[in-house]
Write a protein that holds these residues in place. Structure first.
Motif, PDB file in Angstrom:
ATOM      1  N   UNK A 135     -29.087  -2.494  37.127  1.00 45.91           N
ATOM      2  CA  UNK A 135     -28.630  -3.002  38.422  1.00 45.91           C
ATOM      3  C   UNK A 135     -28.115  -1.876  39.305  1.00 45.91           C
ATOM      4  N   UNK A 136     -28.696  -1.751  40.459  1.00 43.69           N
ATOM      5  CA  UNK A 136     -28.168  -0.852  41.478  1.00 43.69           C
ATOM      6  C   UNK A 136     -27.482  -1.711  42.534  1.00 43.69           C
ATOM      7  N   UNK A 137     -26.192  -1.522  42.718  1.00 43.96           N
ATOM      8  CA  UNK A 137     -25.456  -2.295  43.710  1.00 43.96           C
ATOM      9  C   UNK A 137     -25.789  -1.871  45.128  1.00 43.96           C
ATOM     10  N   UNK A 138     -25.243  -2.596  46.073  1.00 44.38           N
ATOM     11  CA  UNK A 138     -25.537  -2.317  47.477  1.00 44.38           C
ATOM     12  C   UNK A 138     -25.130  -0.898  47.875  1.00 44.38           C
ATOM     13  N   UNK A 139     -23.991  -0.442  47.356  1.00 44.41           N
ATOM     14  CA  UNK A 139     -23.527   0.904  47.708  1.00 44.41           C
ATOM     15  C   UNK A 139     -24.475   1.971  47.149  1.00 44.41           C
ATOM     16  N   UNK A 140     -24.942   1.762  45.931  1.00 46.15           N
ATOM     17  CA  UNK A 140     -25.885   2.725  45.349  1.00 46.15           C
ATOM     18  C   UNK A 140     -27.206   2.717  46.107  1.00 46.15           C
ATOM     19  N   UNK A 141     -27.670   1.527  46.476  1.00 48.03           N
ATOM     20  CA  UNK A 141     -28.941   1.428  47.196  1.00 48.03           C
ATOM     21  C   UNK A 141     -28.873   2.099  48.560  1.00 48.03           C
ATOM     22  N   UNK A 142     -27.668   2.158  49.135  1.00 46.89           N
ATOM     23  CA  UNK A 142     -27.512   2.747  50.467  1.00 46.89           C
ATOM     24  C   UNK A 142     -27.506   4.269  50.451  1.00 46.89           C
ATOM     25  N   UNK A 143     -27.418   4.869  49.274  1.00 48.47           N
ATOM     26  CA  UNK A 143     -27.383   6.325  49.193  1.00 48.47           C
ATOM     27  C   UNK A 143     -28.758   6.920  49.500  1.00 48.47           C
ATOM     28  N   UNK A 144     -28.777   8.079  50.148  1.00 50.34           N
ATOM     29  CA  UNK A 144     -30.057   8.732  50.449  1.00 50.34           C
ATOM     30  C   UNK A 144     -30.851   8.992  49.178  1.00 50.34           C
ATOM     31  N   UNK A 145     -32.130   8.702  49.240  1.00 54.82           N
ATOM     32  CA  UNK A 145     -33.015   8.998  48.118  1.00 54.82           C
ATOM     33  C   UNK A 145     -33.077   7.917  47.057  1.00 54.82           C
ATOM     34  N   UNK A 146     -32.347   6.812  47.249  1.00 55.57           N
ATOM     35  CA  UNK A 146     -32.398   5.758  46.233  1.00 55.57           C
ATOM     36  C   UNK A 146     -33.814   5.197  46.125  1.00 55.57           C
ATOM     37  N   UNK A 147     -34.235   4.941  44.900  1.00 57.07           N
ATOM     38  CA  UNK A 147     -35.519   4.292  44.666  1.00 57.07           C
ATOM     39  C   UNK A 147     -35.418   3.395  43.449  1.00 57.07           C
ATOM     40  N   UNK A 148     -36.057   2.259  43.511  1.00 50.90           N
ATOM     41  CA  UNK A 148     -36.060   1.324  42.396  1.00 50.90           C
ATOM     42  C   UNK A 148     -36.747   1.917  41.181  1.00 50.90           C
ATOM     43  N   UNK A 149     -37.573   2.933  41.390  1.00 47.93           N
ATOM     44  CA  UNK A 149     -38.291   3.550  40.283  1.00 47.93           C
ATOM     45  C   UNK A 149     -37.329   4.114  39.235  1.00 47.93           C
ATOM     46  N   UNK A 150     -36.157   4.552  39.663  1.00 48.67           N
ATOM     47  CA  UNK A 150     -35.159   5.050  38.711  1.00 48.67           C
ATOM     48  C   UNK A 150     -34.761   3.953  37.730  1.00 48.67           C
ATOM     49  N   UNK A 151     -34.563   2.740  38.233  1.00 47.62           N
ATOM     50  CA  UNK A 151     -34.221   1.615  37.373  1.00 47.62           C
ATOM     51  C   UNK A 151     -35.371   1.285  36.427  1.00 47.62           C
ATOM     52  N   UNK A 152     -36.572   1.279  36.966  1.00 45.52           N
ATOM     53  CA  UNK A 152     -37.738   0.924  36.168  1.00 45.52           C
ATOM     54  C   UNK A 152     -37.964   1.931  35.048  1.00 45.52           C
ATOM     55  N   UNK A 153     -37.774   3.202  35.353  1.00 43.09           N
ATOM     56  CA  UNK A 153     -37.969   4.231  34.336  1.00 43.09           C
ATOM     57  C   UNK A 153     -36.945   4.085  33.212  1.00 43.09           C
ATOM     58  N   UNK A 154     -35.699   3.745  33.569  1.00 41.77           N
ATOM     59  CA  UNK A 154     -34.686   3.531  32.539  1.00 41.77           C
ATOM     60  C   UNK A 154     -35.063   2.338  31.658  1.00 41.77           C
ATOM     61  N   UNK A 155     -35.602   1.298  32.265  1.00 43.48           N
ATOM     62  CA  UNK A 155     -36.036   0.144  31.485  1.00 43.48           C
ATOM     63  C   UNK A 155     -37.165   0.484  30.532  1.00 43.48           C
ATOM     64  N   UNK A 156     -38.113   1.246  31.021  1.00 47.56           N
ATOM     65  CA  UNK A 156     -39.227   1.649  30.158  1.00 47.56           C
ATOM     66  C   UNK A 156     -38.741   2.503  28.996  1.00 47.56           C
ATOM     67  N   UNK A 157     -37.812   3.405  29.262  1.00 45.49           N
ATOM     68  CA  UNK A 157     -37.320   4.293  28.221  1.00 45.49           C
ATOM     69  C   UNK A 157     -36.453   3.568  27.192  1.00 45.49           C
ATOM     70  N   UNK A 158     -35.673   2.597  27.652  1.00 44.79           N
ATOM     71  CA  UNK A 158     -34.720   1.941  26.756  1.00 44.79           C
ATOM     72  C   UNK A 158     -35.402   1.163  25.648  1.00 44.79           C
ATOM     73  N   UNK A 159     -36.503   0.524  25.976  1.00 46.84           N
ATOM     74  CA  UNK A 159     -37.251  -0.191  24.959  1.00 46.84           C
ATOM     75  C   UNK A 159     -36.607  -1.474  24.477  1.00 46.84           C
ATOM     76  N   UNK A 160     -35.775  -2.098  25.311  1.00 47.69           N
ATOM     77  CA  UNK A 160     -35.139  -3.374  24.974  1.00 47.69           C
ATOM     78  C   UNK A 160     -35.354  -4.330  26.151  1.00 47.69           C
ATOM     79  N   UNK A 161     -35.176  -5.642  25.956  1.00 43.93           N
ATOM     80  CA  UNK A 161     -35.356  -6.586  27.055  1.00 43.93           C
ATOM     81  C   UNK A 161     -34.415  -6.280  28.228  1.00 43.93           C
ATOM     82  N   UNK A 162     -34.944  -6.293  29.446  1.00 44.14           N
ATOM     83  CA  UNK A 162     -34.138  -5.967  30.612  1.00 44.14           C
ATOM     84  C   UNK A 162     -34.591  -6.738  31.847  1.00 44.14           C
ATOM     85  N   UNK A 163     -33.666  -6.852  32.802  1.00 47.89           N
ATOM     86  CA  UNK A 163     -33.987  -7.360  34.132  1.00 47.89           C
ATOM     87  C   UNK A 163     -33.727  -6.235  35.122  1.00 47.89           C
TER      88      UNK A 163
END
Length: 208
Positions: A135-163
């Motif tokens: 989860x990236x909160x509103x404040x994190x999303x507002x930072x320059x350079x934020x991308x959802x890909x960072x969240x997706x990559x963490x999900x892929x690496x973790x190897x456990x069920x995630x939203x």
């Protein structure tokens, strides 16, 4: 993959309206933390009563007294409750204990954790949570350079069920599913749309 709408509004009336508009296209109705703080646990009961066929997600963001707070939310009608992934291990375990008591699910919310997030995801998963919300909160999303890909990559690496929560839109939801997320959480993409029902329908239509 399920679609979850975040009812990030401050009044029960607005939450009920948004839930009604989107009910045909979403699987999970999330009561945002501000809504629960403003309206109390009775809001959980009201949303569940209005939509008994939907999963009701109480975003409690519990940081202490995990078993007590989760028990309160489950008793009010929640099907899923969040505990902070950054909380003490015993807080997480306490929330999980309440989930087992009620036969319901606990989700570890990874908001505020950026560094070392993958390691912490794996740790809390071993404590019995049903899945983690990256989860990236509103404040994190507002930072320059934020991308959802960072969240997706963490999900892929973790190897456990995630939203995934934080930037799920019509343009990104396909990538969320490709990353094998269990749930895609849409907030502003639905809530801020001129036609929330149409926005929810458009997101749902892209889920294979």
């Amino acid at each position: 993959m399920k679609l979850q709408v975040a009812l990030d509004v401050a009044t029960l009336g607005d939450a009920l309206s948004l839930a009604y508009q989107t009910k045909d296209y979403v699987d999970v109705l999330e009561l945002g933390t501000p809504l629960i703080k403003a309206e109390g646990l009775s809001a959980i009961t009201a949303i569940k009563a209005a939509h008994p066929d939907k999963l009701v997600f109480a975003d409690m963001k519990t940081a202490d007294a995990g078993e007590l707070e989760a028990d309160l939310a489950f008793s009010a009608g929640a099907d899923l409750v969040t505990v902070m992934g950054a909380a003490d291990d015993d807080t997480v375990r306490g929330a999980v204990a309440a989930g087992k008591k009620h036969g319901k699910d606990v989700v570890a919310d990874m908001i505020t954790i950026v560094e070392g997030r993958v390691d912490r995801i794996r740790e809390v998963s071993k404590m019995g949570v049903s899945f983690v919300e990256i989860h990236a909160g509103l404040d994190e999303q507002a930072k320059p350079g934020y991308t959802i890909e960072t969240l997706l990559e963490d999900g892929r690496q973790a190897g456990v069920p995630f939203s995934i929560a934080g930037g799920v839109t019509a343009e990104t939801i396909a990538a969320v599913q490709d990353a094998e997320a269990t749930v895609a959480v849409a907030g502003g993409a639905i809530r801020s749309a001129k036609d929330p029902a149409a926005a929810a329908k458009a997101l749902k239509s892209q889920i294979r």
